[in-house]
Scaffold this active site. Sequence first.
Site, mmCIF file in Angstrom:
data_model
loop_
_atom_site.group_PDB
_atom_site.id
_atom_site.type_symbol
_atom_site.label_atom_id
_atom_site.label_comp_id
_atom_site.label_asym_id
_atom_site.label_seq_id
_atom_site.Cartn_x
_atom_site.Cartn_y
_atom_site.Cartn_z
ATOM 1 C CE LYS A 16 -1.489 1.382 4.114
ATOM 2 N NZ LYS A 16 -1.266 2.820 4.700
ATOM 3 N NE ARG A 52 -0.671 12.324 8.280
ATOM 4 C CZ ARG A 52 0.465 12.588 7.608
ATOM 5 N NH1 ARG A 52 0.964 11.241 7.068
ATOM 6 N NH2 ARG A 52 1.160 13.816 7.603
ATOM 7 N N PRO A 76 2.361 16.271 11.230
ATOM 8 C CG PRO A 76 4.172 17.401 12.007
ATOM 9 C CD PRO A 76 3.404 16.016 12.417
ATOM 10 C CB ILE A 77 3.097 17.938 5.845
ATOM 11 C CG1 ILE A 77 1.943 19.246 5.615
ATOM 12 C CG2 ILE A 77 2.333 16.605 5.685
ATOM 13 C CD1 ILE A 77 1.358 18.964 4.029
ATOM 14 C CG LEU A 84 10.205 18.217 8.363
ATOM 15 C CD1 LEU A 84 10.738 16.590 8.766
ATOM 16 C CD2 LEU A 84 10.931 19.089 8.732
ATOM 17 C CG ASP A 140 3.903 1.316 9.356
ATOM 18 O OD1 ASP A 140 4.076 1.464 8.270
ATOM 19 O OD2 ASP A 140 3.722 1.911 10.508
ATOM 20 C CB ILE A 151 8.363 6.578 14.426
ATOM 21 C CG1 ILE A 151 9.568 5.630 14.412
ATOM 22 C CG2 ILE A 151 8.065 7.190 13.140
ATOM 23 C CD1 ILE A 151 11.020 6.179 13.594
HETATM 24 C C1 EPZ Z 1 4.900 6.946 6.288
HETATM 25 O O1 EPZ Z 1 4.107 8.041 7.008
HETATM 26 C C2 EPZ Z 1 3.763 5.719 6.229
HETATM 27 N N1 EPZ Z 1 2.686 6.115 5.361
HETATM 28 C C3 EPZ Z 1 3.507 5.277 7.771
HETATM 29 O O2 EPZ Z 1 2.399 3.969 7.735
HETATM 30 C C4 EPZ Z 1 4.606 4.729 8.317
HETATM 31 O O3 EPZ Z 1 4.068 4.732 9.840
HETATM 32 C C5 EPZ Z 1 5.623 6.047 8.650
HETATM 33 O O4 EPZ Z 1 5.815 6.447 7.134
HETATM 34 C C6 EPZ Z 1 6.961 5.846 9.171
HETATM 35 O O5 EPZ Z 1 7.457 4.728 8.683
HETATM 36 C C7 EPZ Z 1 3.088 6.156 4.048
HETATM 37 O O6 EPZ Z 1 3.970 5.690 3.761
HETATM 38 C C8 EPZ Z 1 1.712 6.280 3.210
HETATM 39 P P1 EPZ Z 1 6.947 10.090 8.208
HETATM 40 P P2 EPZ Z 1 4.656 9.303 6.927
HETATM 41 O O7 EPZ Z 1 6.744 11.414 7.648
HETATM 42 O O8 EPZ Z 1 5.694 9.694 5.798
HETATM 43 C C9 EPZ Z 1 7.411 13.578 11.799
HETATM 44 C C10 EPZ Z 1 0.701 2.640 7.786
HETATM 45 O O9 EPZ Z 1 0.433 2.261 8.939
HETATM 46 N N2 EPZ Z 1 7.257 14.506 10.683
HETATM 47 O O10 EPZ Z 1 8.107 9.264 8.080
HETATM 48 O O11 EPZ Z 1 3.466 10.244 7.349
HETATM 49 C C11 EPZ Z 1 6.111 12.631 11.895
HETATM 50 O O12 EPZ Z 1 5.314 13.409 12.793
HETATM 51 C C12 EPZ Z 1 1.293 4.123 8.003
HETATM 52 O O13 EPZ Z 1 0.804 2.201 6.837
HETATM 53 C C13 EPZ Z 1 7.366 15.869 10.834
HETATM 54 O O14 EPZ Z 1 7.597 16.157 11.852
HETATM 55 O O15 EPZ Z 1 5.495 9.290 8.278
HETATM 56 C C14 EPZ Z 1 6.706 11.683 12.383
HETATM 57 O O16 EPZ Z 1 6.945 11.686 13.873
HETATM 58 C C15 EPZ Z 1 0.919 4.691 9.188
HETATM 59 N N3 EPZ Z 1 7.267 16.663 9.884
HETATM 60 C C16 EPZ Z 1 8.154 11.294 11.928
HETATM 61 O O17 EPZ Z 1 8.517 12.492 11.325
HETATM 62 C C17 EPZ Z 1 6.901 16.095 8.564
HETATM 63 O O18 EPZ Z 1 6.831 17.074 7.513
HETATM 64 C C18 EPZ Z 1 8.047 10.058 10.856
HETATM 65 O O19 EPZ Z 1 6.991 10.670 9.946
HETATM 66 C C19 EPZ Z 1 6.697 14.868 8.284
HETATM 67 C C20 EPZ Z 1 6.949 13.970 9.291
#
Ligand code: EPZ
Length: 433
Positions: free
Chosen positions: A22, A96, A126-127, A129, A308, A330
């Site tokens: 996915k 999201r 958040p997004i 970054l 995950d 995380i």
């Molecule tokens: C991806 O989410 C996955 N989703 C998540 O899977 C997975 O848990 C996560 O990566 C970590 O491996 C998809 O790929 C669609 P991150 P993502 O940005 O990209 C912080 C599932 O179960 N952060 O790597 O949203 C954030 O808050 C889902 O399939 C910022 O602070 O995760 C987190 O603490 C759940 N600012 C950390 O970084 C930002 O701009 C990692 O988040 C982006 C993220």
Amino acid sequence: MDKFILRGGNPLQGTIRISGAKNSALPCMAAAILTEEEIALENIPDVRDIETERKLLASMGAEVELGYGRAHHRTRIRCASLSDPVARYEIVKTMRASSLVLGPLIARTGMARVAMPGGCAIGGRPIDLHIKGLQAMGAEITQAHGYLEARAKRLKGAEIVFDKITVTGTEDLMMAATLADGETLMENCAREPEVSDLAALLTAMGAKIEGAGTSTIRIQGVERLHGARHRIIPDRIEAGTFLIAGAISGGDLTVAGCKPAHLTAVTRKLEEVGVRCEIAGDTIRVRSEGKLQGADISTEEYPGFPTDMQAQYMALATQADGVSQVTENIFENRFMHVQELVRMGANIRVDGRTATVRGKTELSSAAVMASDLRASASLVLAALVAQGETIIDRVYHIDRGYERIEDKLRGVGAKIRRIGDVFPQKQTDEGAA
Ligand code: EPZ
């Protein structure tokens, strides 16, 4: 609202085939925005998030065909003209990962209007970054009425260092950089296999990318990208979930059609706990005679132990003798499954980012409620070993990321059935070429 009823006590025996990932299919579908030609993706999982992405792309003017025949799960997407480059809140609030269209939309059309993704059960998500990286590439981004408005004549190559490792942040900016003017150097990137899979598609579309899968990715922008065909990698988290299903039930289960190299942190931990893992080609066979030893985990970015898989591992740890410390590094709120496991009889105490699991405890059936995708998976795993019939409510969470999990588990001996409104039937393309 659908529920699962699961009677525990059956060791799982046999083979489960893994679906496509996915979390690779979602960015790969968004990549179709970068070209007016057709993108064809194979091995697409039949899960709710993919349907949500189809709706999102179609709402912007893309032609999206999505079909799940017996022989193939595939989508064909053509973004010949994006009449309405807006990702509306009604769709974004349900997934999201919709923020993955932000970079491609700005790169292709010079503008984007994307609803800010709300947080979710596991954290604020958040997004910032993503935004910071796009601004470094020259995008002007304002926020109003819950929407991000982004504009750029043409993005320009930049040097970006991620303050935190972000999977979709790396993917979003990598897609944006493929059409930027000049070279983009990204440091502290996510190394997840899904990032490399997206880079493989983008390269097939004509992008110039080096270093995907490492912390440093270099992208030379090009004028345009063309159509391509790509097969999505297997879902390593679905595979890991079923490995734990085999282990927790004391069975002998083979997971087929996976990439064992993507699961090393998980198989190593299972062996530490006392589960026998045999890897052969694209299969992993797990056997456990039920005698398990507790072991600690600390979730890290890939190739560390995946966040995950944290909830699923916690369910297994309740059946292991001794103490297992589970530390979630995380996300700030990814212990929603703890209370539900405790209601089934588990002995778990949470202190900040660490949950201490004391086992082995008998689990008894209960009415429990899923809260997020992976928490719901952990409840299914616990129910496999609990005495009696467990009722799991709100299984729409699990349908977001697992393809007909009840059919796959029933196929290897689990006593599980779905009740409630019938899951909307998918259109199939039986006759399609
Ligand atoms: C991806 O989410 C996955 N989703 C998540 O899977 C997975 O848990 C996560 O990566 C970590 O491996 C998809 O790929 C669609 P991150 P993502 O940005 O990209 C912080 C599932 O179960 N952060 O790597 O949203 C954030 O808050 C889902 O399939 C910022 O602070 O995760 C987190 O603490 C759940 N600012 C950390 O970084 C930002 O701009 C990692 O988040 C982006 C993220």
